[in-house]
Design an enzyme around this catalytic site. Structure first.
Site, PDB file in Angstrom:
ATOM      1  N   HIS A  82     -11.393 -39.565  -0.986  1.00  0.00           N
ATOM      2  CA  HIS A  82     -11.709 -38.749  -2.161  1.00  0.00           C
ATOM      3  C   HIS A  82     -12.946 -37.923  -1.857  1.00  0.00           C
ATOM      4  O   HIS A  82     -13.905 -38.422  -1.279  1.00  0.00           O
ATOM      5  CB  HIS A  82     -11.988 -39.664  -3.368  1.00  0.00           C
ATOM      6  CG  HIS A  82     -12.362 -38.889  -4.593  1.00  0.00           C
ATOM      7  ND1 HIS A  82     -11.418 -38.314  -5.409  1.00  0.00           N
ATOM      8  CD2 HIS A  82     -13.569 -38.554  -5.117  1.00  0.00           C
ATOM      9  CE1 HIS A  82     -12.033 -37.675  -6.389  1.00  0.00           C
ATOM     10  NE2 HIS A  82     -13.335 -37.803  -6.232  1.00  0.00           N
ATOM     11  N   ASP A 161      -9.882 -42.223 -18.966  1.00  0.00           N
ATOM     12  CA  ASP A 161     -10.789 -41.295 -18.268  1.00  0.00           C
ATOM     13  C   ASP A 161     -10.478 -39.852 -18.652  1.00  0.00           C
ATOM     14  O   ASP A 161     -11.392 -39.044 -18.836  1.00  0.00           O
ATOM     15  CB  ASP A 161     -10.696 -41.488 -16.754  1.00  0.00           C
ATOM     16  CG  ASP A 161     -11.534 -40.441 -16.032  1.00  0.00           C
ATOM     17  OD1 ASP A 161     -12.767 -40.464 -16.209  1.00  0.00           O
ATOM     18  OD2 ASP A 161     -10.958 -39.567 -15.350  1.00  0.00           O
ATOM     19  N   ARG A 168     -16.760 -35.627 -22.549  1.00  0.00           N
ATOM     20  CA  ARG A 168     -18.035 -35.425 -21.831  1.00  0.00           C
ATOM     21  C   ARG A 168     -18.265 -33.947 -21.550  1.00  0.00           C
ATOM     22  O   ARG A 168     -19.386 -33.446 -21.628  1.00  0.00           O
ATOM     23  CB  ARG A 168     -18.012 -36.210 -20.507  1.00  0.00           C
ATOM     24  CG  ARG A 168     -18.185 -37.707 -20.685  1.00  0.00           C
ATOM     25  CD  ARG A 168     -17.831 -38.458 -19.409  1.00  0.00           C
ATOM     26  NE  ARG A 168     -18.619 -38.041 -18.279  1.00  0.00           N
ATOM     27  CZ  ARG A 168     -18.220 -38.143 -17.005  1.00  0.00           C
ATOM     28  NH1 ARG A 168     -17.044 -38.660 -16.705  1.00  0.00           N
ATOM     29  NH2 ARG A 168     -18.995 -37.743 -16.041  1.00  0.00           N
ATOM     30  N   SER A 183     -15.733 -42.873 -13.561  1.00  0.00           N
ATOM     31  CA  SER A 183     -14.605 -41.964 -13.756  1.00  0.00           C
ATOM     32  C   SER A 183     -13.817 -41.811 -12.441  1.00  0.00           C
ATOM     33  O   SER A 183     -12.592 -41.983 -12.410  1.00  0.00           O
ATOM     34  CB  SER A 183     -15.154 -40.612 -14.234  1.00  0.00           C
ATOM     35  OG  SER A 183     -14.226 -39.587 -14.055  1.00  0.00           O
ATOM     36  N   LYS A 187      -9.807 -43.881 -11.270  1.00  0.00           N
ATOM     37  CA  LYS A 187      -8.573 -43.243 -10.773  1.00  0.00           C
ATOM     38  C   LYS A 187      -8.232 -43.737  -9.368  1.00  0.00           C
ATOM     39  O   LYS A 187      -7.061 -43.944  -9.032  1.00  0.00           O
ATOM     40  CB  LYS A 187      -8.747 -41.726 -10.784  1.00  0.00           C
ATOM     41  CG  LYS A 187      -8.763 -41.176 -12.211  1.00  0.00           C
ATOM     42  CD  LYS A 187      -9.175 -39.732 -12.295  1.00  0.00           C
ATOM     43  CE  LYS A 187     -10.655 -39.569 -12.119  1.00  0.00           C
ATOM     44  NZ  LYS A 187     -11.250 -38.346 -12.632  1.00  0.00           N
TER      45      LYS A 187
HETATM   46  N1  URA Z   1     -14.982 -36.005 -11.038  1.00  0.00           N
HETATM   47  C1  URA Z   1     -14.410 -36.940 -11.813  1.00  0.00           C
HETATM   48  O1  URA Z   1     -13.263 -37.314 -11.605  1.00  0.00           O
HETATM   49  N2  URA Z   1     -15.139 -37.475 -12.808  1.00  0.00           N
HETATM   50  C2  URA Z   1     -16.408 -37.107 -13.070  1.00  0.00           C
HETATM   51  O2  URA Z   1     -17.008 -37.636 -13.987  1.00  0.00           O
HETATM   52  C3  URA Z   1     -16.980 -36.120 -12.262  1.00  0.00           C
HETATM   53  C4  URA Z   1     -16.246 -35.592 -11.244  1.00  0.00           C
END
Ligand code: URA
Length: 431
Positions: A82, A161, A168, A183, A187
């Site tokens: 990631h 999320d 947010r 967050s 995932k």
């Molecule tokens: N990328 C994400 O998936 N979540 C965040 O909070 C910031 C960047």
């Protein structure tokens, strides 16, 4: 339990228990906690932060809010990576086929781009015919068959999320390290891989502007992943200038193909091989990082990584004949940006280059925007290059959108000075 008590507890600086965090996430996802209470809670977190334990409970609660992909029917160790988001970051397009060509199992769900950073899924869609939507069954079958699948988020992964991130975004609470870490990790944990490498970008083109912030984010994500039983590594890499030369969807596929054929730019190859070497070790496909790097370079140079890329494209419906001439995928109208000075390139503001590509149509300003796949920026220079007046700094691949604004952004982004500058690309590894 009452949400108002949990808001006050956080506002007053006390850590929440796992049960309390589960209560908040479960009830918010179900629509039983309204946005106004959740907004107040997020603002309390913004000021009071969260402990590492709280961030871990939050990641786990968000992971469990939706589907958790079970990859156990794929034998062996499944790997994933990631990136926290950069400009010109096409590492997944290269790393996936490269690792799969050496026997790793690369099962990747990727996202679309938003703002100045691009998304792997948009890039893959610039391959004519490439299908990013796959059922979980087909995703797993493809990894079993050819060792790799790169698809859009399938199923209902971490819906909590999704809802929280949207809130947010409009309540000025994105920029909080425990919220970002939980967050991202919710995932990743829901996507089912056993070993994960996080590429945490640092610099003016990245979410994290300083190394200190990036280290905090990286350490927290590694700790969350490890507590959830994953093999974790984070690598801090520079985003002081874009990665490689090409920015824009088809342009990045073009550069990925060059790299898979052993002709990639040095910085892009270095980041890809560094991330890959950790995943090779985690997959027991190498006996040391040096051994892994040697194998990775060989697969880039002997054609096996490129061959696997063609297999991936074909398995997902892509027209591999179109990949033989990737130049044909690019916009026909081109504009050269010339230097009006002589000297060393001392800075290339990645954020502005990313914005320039977005203005041309390569990225989205809002989620609803359509991207143009064939436009973007090809930078001819990197930090440290010496250039003369009249040399081409960049070529813009354009349609009829944003040309003047993009040209101005690029001219300001590239700084020419007297001193030669060299900045380290791989800044730190956190295990
Ligand atoms: N990328 C994400 O998936 N979540 C965040 O909070 C910031 C960047």
């Amino acid at each position: 339990m009452h949400m108002i008590d949990l808001i006050s507890k956080k506002r007053d600086g006390f850590p929440l228990t796992q049960q309390e965090i589960q209560y908040i996430i479960h009830n918010y996802t179900q629509g039983l906690i309204p946005d106004y209470q959740m907004s107040a809670f997020l603002m309390a977190v913004y000021f009071q932060k969260m402990t590492n334990e709280e961030a871990t409970y939050l990641a786990l609660a968000m992971r469990d809010s939706g589907d958790v992909i079970d990859l156990s029917s794929i034998p062996g160790i499944k790997v994933d990576k990631h990136s926290t988001g950069g400009v010109g970051d096409k590492v997944t397009l290269i790393l996936g086929p490269l690792l799969a060509s050496l026997g790793a199992k690369f099962a990747k769900m990727s996202g679309r781009g938003l703002g100045h950073t691009g998304g792997t899924i948009d890039k893959l869609e610039s391959i004519p015919g490439y299908q990013v939507e796959r059922s979980v069954e087909d995703f797993i079958a493809q990894v079993n068959e050819i060792g790799i699948a790169v698809v859009g988020q399938s199923g209902d992964v971490a819906p909590a999320d999704k809802k929280l991130y949207a809130l947010r975004d409009v309540t000025a609470t994105v920029d909080v390290i425990p919220l970002i870490a939980s967050s991202i990790m919710s995932k990743k944990l829901a996507s089912g891989a056993d070993a994960i490498v996080l590429d945490v970008k640092v610099g003016h083109g990245a979410f994290m502007k300083t190394e200190e912030e990036a280290v905090k984010l990286a350490e927290l994500m590694v700790s969350i992943g490890r507590l959830a039983g994953k093999k974790m590594t984070a690598i801090l890499t520079g985003m002081d200038e874009p990665l490689g030369h090409k920015i824009g969807n088809a342009l990045e596929v073009y550069e990925a193909i060059e790299t898979l054929q052993g002709r990639g730019p040095k910085d892009l190859v270095e980041v890809t091989v560094t991330i890959g070497s950790h995943l090779m070790l985690d997959s027991n496909l190498a006996i040391s990082l040096d051994d892994a790097k040697q194998k990775l370079y060989q697969a880039l140079n002997d054609g096996s990584a490129y061959k696997k890329f063609l297999e991936l494209a074909k398995a997902q419906g892509g027209d591999i004949n179109a990949l033989k001439d990737p130049e044909a995928l690019l916009a026909k109208k081109r504009i050269a940006i010339l230097s009006d000075k002589e000297g060393y390139i001392t800075d290339i503001n990645a954020l502005d280059i990313g914005k320039a590509a977005m203005r041309l149509g390569a990225g989205r300003e809002t989620k609803e925007d359509q991207v143009l796949l064939d436009v973007g920026v090809d930078l001819h220079v990197k930090i440290g290059h010496y250039i003369k007046k009249g040399d081409t700094l960049a070529t813009l691949y354009v349609r009829d959108k944003g040309i003047e604004e993009a040209s101005n952004l690029i001219k300001h982004a590239i700084v020419i000075g007297k001193e030669h500058k060299d900045i380290p690309l791989i800044k730190r590894t956190i295990k």
